[in-house]
Scaffold this active site. Structure first.
Site, mmCIF file in Angstrom:
data_model
loop_
_atom_site.group_PDB
_atom_site.id
_atom_site.type_symbol
_atom_site.label_atom_id
_atom_site.label_comp_id
_atom_site.label_asym_id
_atom_site.label_seq_id
_atom_site.Cartn_x
_atom_site.Cartn_y
_atom_site.Cartn_z
ATOM 1 N N SER A 114 35.557 12.887 -10.630
ATOM 2 C CA SER A 114 34.623 12.438 -9.599
ATOM 3 C C SER A 114 34.558 13.506 -8.520
ATOM 4 O O SER A 114 35.543 14.209 -8.270
ATOM 5 C CB SER A 114 35.130 11.131 -8.999
ATOM 6 O OG SER A 114 34.525 10.899 -7.748
ATOM 7 N N SER A 115 33.403 13.585 -7.852
ATOM 8 C CA SER A 115 33.252 14.619 -6.814
ATOM 9 C C SER A 115 34.244 14.432 -5.666
ATOM 10 O O SER A 115 34.505 15.373 -4.918
ATOM 11 C CB SER A 115 31.820 14.617 -6.286
ATOM 12 O OG SER A 115 31.472 13.334 -5.815
ATOM 13 N N CYS A 116 34.811 13.227 -5.542
ATOM 14 C CA CYS A 116 35.740 13.012 -4.423
ATOM 15 C C CYS A 116 37.116 13.627 -4.683
ATOM 16 O O CYS A 116 37.990 13.556 -3.819
ATOM 17 C CB CYS A 116 35.852 11.543 -4.078
ATOM 18 S SG CYS A 116 36.695 10.586 -5.319
ATOM 19 N N TYR A 143 41.356 6.809 -4.916
ATOM 20 C CA TYR A 143 40.565 7.083 -6.122
ATOM 21 C C TYR A 143 40.725 8.554 -6.516
ATOM 22 O O TYR A 143 40.876 8.884 -7.687
ATOM 23 C CB TYR A 143 39.098 6.764 -5.815
ATOM 24 C CG TYR A 143 38.152 6.849 -6.980
ATOM 25 C CD1 TYR A 143 38.284 6.006 -8.074
ATOM 26 C CD2 TYR A 143 37.093 7.754 -6.972
ATOM 27 C CE1 TYR A 143 37.394 6.067 -9.133
ATOM 28 C CE2 TYR A 143 36.194 7.823 -8.020
ATOM 29 C CZ TYR A 143 36.349 6.978 -9.101
ATOM 30 O OH TYR A 143 35.465 7.045 -10.147
ATOM 31 N N LYS A 147 42.004 10.100 -10.037
ATOM 32 C CA LYS A 147 41.105 10.939 -10.842
ATOM 33 C C LYS A 147 41.707 12.332 -11.076
ATOM 34 O O LYS A 147 41.527 12.909 -12.148
ATOM 35 C CB LYS A 147 39.739 11.037 -10.156
ATOM 36 C CG LYS A 147 38.907 9.770 -10.322
ATOM 37 C CD LYS A 147 38.256 9.762 -11.696
ATOM 38 C CE LYS A 147 37.969 8.392 -12.227
ATOM 39 N NZ LYS A 147 37.371 8.382 -13.550
ATOM 40 N N HIS A 186 27.414 1.966 -4.306
ATOM 41 C CA HIS A 186 27.198 3.260 -3.671
ATOM 42 C C HIS A 186 25.905 3.201 -2.852
ATOM 43 O O HIS A 186 25.176 2.214 -2.896
ATOM 44 C CB HIS A 186 27.123 4.369 -4.730
ATOM 45 C CG HIS A 186 28.435 4.665 -5.361
ATOM 46 N ND1 HIS A 186 28.814 4.126 -6.562
ATOM 47 C CD2 HIS A 186 29.475 5.413 -4.948
ATOM 48 C CE1 HIS A 186 30.029 4.547 -6.860
ATOM 49 N NE2 HIS A 186 30.460 5.332 -5.899
HETATM 50 O O1 GFB Z 1 27.729 6.346 -1.835
HETATM 51 P P1 GFB Z 1 28.816 6.107 -0.881
HETATM 52 O O2 GFB Z 1 29.324 4.713 -0.761
HETATM 53 O O3 GFB Z 1 30.075 7.005 -1.181
HETATM 54 O O4 GFB Z 1 28.304 6.533 0.594
HETATM 55 P P2 GFB Z 1 30.568 8.491 -0.904
HETATM 56 C C1 GFB Z 1 27.617 7.732 0.839
HETATM 57 C C2 GFB Z 1 27.173 7.786 2.287
HETATM 58 O O5 GFB Z 1 26.148 6.807 2.500
HETATM 59 C C3 GFB Z 1 28.251 7.484 3.330
HETATM 60 C C4 GFB Z 1 26.415 6.062 3.669
HETATM 61 O O6 GFB Z 1 28.076 8.352 4.432
HETATM 62 C C5 GFB Z 1 27.940 6.041 3.730
HETATM 63 O O7 GFB Z 1 28.401 5.700 5.029
HETATM 64 N N1 GFB Z 1 25.785 4.729 3.609
HETATM 65 C C6 GFB Z 1 24.793 4.304 4.424
HETATM 66 C C7 GFB Z 1 26.081 3.729 2.758
HETATM 67 N N2 GFB Z 1 24.475 3.035 4.158
HETATM 68 C C8 GFB Z 1 25.259 2.649 3.109
HETATM 69 C C9 GFB Z 1 25.371 1.407 2.400
HETATM 70 O O8 GFB Z 1 24.701 0.416 2.669
HETATM 71 N N3 GFB Z 1 26.289 1.394 1.378
HETATM 72 C C10 GFB Z 1 27.045 2.483 1.055
HETATM 73 N N4 GFB Z 1 27.913 2.378 0.031
HETATM 74 N N5 GFB Z 1 26.974 3.648 1.745
HETATM 75 C C11 GFB Z 1 32.037 7.961 -2.924
HETATM 76 C C12 GFB Z 1 33.455 7.566 -3.123
HETATM 77 O O9 GFB Z 1 31.921 8.498 -1.665
HETATM 78 O O10 GFB Z 1 31.621 8.923 -3.837
HETATM 79 C C13 GFB Z 1 33.668 7.149 -4.523
HETATM 80 O O11 GFB Z 1 33.764 6.505 -2.234
HETATM 81 C C14 GFB Z 1 33.099 8.143 -5.516
HETATM 82 O O12 GFB Z 1 35.022 7.021 -4.728
HETATM 83 C C15 GFB Z 1 31.684 8.520 -5.172
HETATM 84 O O13 GFB Z 1 33.877 9.291 -5.557
HETATM 85 C C16 GFB Z 1 31.120 9.584 -6.065
HETATM 86 O O14 GFB Z 1 29.624 9.516 -1.474
HETATM 87 O O15 GFB Z 1 30.899 8.698 0.541
#
Ligand code: GFB
Length: 325
Positions: A114-116, A143, A147, A186
């Site tokens: 995963s990119s994280c 996570y 990973k 996400h």
């Molecule tokens: O996609 P996301 O949940 O994960 O959030 P990450 C990406 C960005 O979108 C963050 C914003 O800056 C969130 O604060 N965001 C804005 C939101 N509104 C929303 C919303 O309603 N829901 C969500 N979920 N985000 C993930 C990792 O990181 O990347 C996972 O947590 C995994 O473990 C994945 O590695 C690929 O991109 O920040």
């Protein structure tokens, strides 16, 4: 022990672990074109966290190749609030499948990182050799640790026993099969759902964080195509990024989804919610040099995803396993 490269999938028995998840279901759509036999097992028949059960299943099913697309997955909030599950489940799934694959002589295994796994402040776009050069982003360190363990297991089994196990690192993915559950999803599916609701009911859309973070996104069917390409052509200990998607700010993404959905109301940015990594975009040049590039522009992928979600039966997310297992 090591499978020949290129690895011909024709006639092979290929187990996609996690076929109900977004990536696994895209692979299940893509793999039949290779003339291979797709093996799947539902989570109520096999708990991937159970070593004995996994070992028994692999011995019975005799796959020639395995893709480990299973895992306990979720967005920024799910990662923050369920650290034990994200760490334990993902370590268990990786170690159970990889060890049994090695012991039963499975010819080829591909593990999805995963990119994280990359450092929070890695140079952008993030190259593969940034791995373990700095601290993880705190919101997803559990996570990330799991990973990285999966990636390292592939490298260790390759180094010690010569198995053809490879590890790949997809950028942020979206598309059909994604979870639309607001607590665990996400950003793309979450914003799509919130914007769709606001269009129907009025009011503003809440966007988590400042809107300033940037993310690269790739349509999941493109990613599945890259996985098949690498399964056939890649056999090295080094990880390889699946990247080359579009990079956009979260505020820009919200505006783009609003355009796709047909919403022109206001957004409210909730900066009490975490931003996560300031920027996350992967360097796809190694994959491009091998001859693979993504095809689907972000807007087109969003249109297709929205259409897919609209066509689901009454219950939002029906048929999708948000845990990807
Ligand atoms: O996609 P996301 O949940 O994960 O959030 P990450 C990406 C960005 O979108 C963050 C914003 O800056 C969130 O604060 N965001 C804005 C939101 N509104 C929303 C919303 O309603 N829901 C969500 N979920 N985000 C993930 C990792 O990181 O990347 C996972 O947590 C995994 O473990 C994945 O590695 C690929 O991109 O920040």
């Amino acid at each position: 022990m090591r499978a020949p490269t290129p690895f011909d999938l024709t006639g092979k028995r290929v187990w996609v672990a996690g076929h109900r998840g977004m990536v696994g279901s895209a692979l299940a759509r893509r793999l039949p074109a290779e003339g291979c036999e797709l093996l799947t097992v539902d989570r109520d028949r096999l708990d991937l966290r159970d070593q004995r059960a996994v070992d028994g299943w692999i011995r019975d099913a005799r796959p020639d190749a395995i893709v480990v697309a299973a895992g306990t997955v979720g967005g920024i909030e799910a990662n923050r609030t369920r650290p034990a599950e994200f760490l334990y489940d993902n370590i268990a799934i990786a170690s159970n499948i990889i060890r049994s694959a090695a012991e039963t002589g499975v010819g080829k295994l591909m593990y999805l990182g995963s990119s994280c796994i990359y450092p929070r402040l890695a140079d952008q776009p993030v190259a593969e050799d940034s791995l373990l050069t700095g601290p993880f982003e705190a919101t997803n360190e559990w996570y990330a640790v799991a990973k990285v363990a999966g990636v390292k297991l592939c490298q260790a089994y390759r180094q010690q026993y010569g198995h053809d196990f490879i590890a790949v690192v997809p950028t942020n993915l979206y598309g059909p099969g994604d979870s639309f559950d607001l607590a665990s999803s996400h950003v793309i599916s979450a914003l799509m759902r919130k914007i769709h609701t606001a269009r129907a009911e009025g009011g503003s859309v809440e966007v988590w964080g400042t809107g300033k973070p940037r993310r690269e996104f790739m349509y999941v069917d493109d990613a599945a195509d890259a996985l098949v390409f690498l399964m056939k052509t890649y056999s090295k200990p080094e990880i390889i990024n699946i990247a080359g998607g579009e990079d956009i700010s979260i505020a820009g993404l919200a505006a783009l989804i609003a355009d796709v959905v047909g919403f022109d109301g206001p957004f409210h940015f909730d900066d009490t919610k975490p931003d996560g990594m300031p920027r996350k975009s992967l360097d796809g040049s190694r994959l491009a040099e091998l001859g693979w590039n993504p095809r689907t522009p972000l807007r087109e992928g969003l249109v297709r995803t929205y259409r897919w979600w609209q066509n689901l039966d009454e219950e939002v997310g029906a048929g999708v396993d948000p845990e990807g297992r």
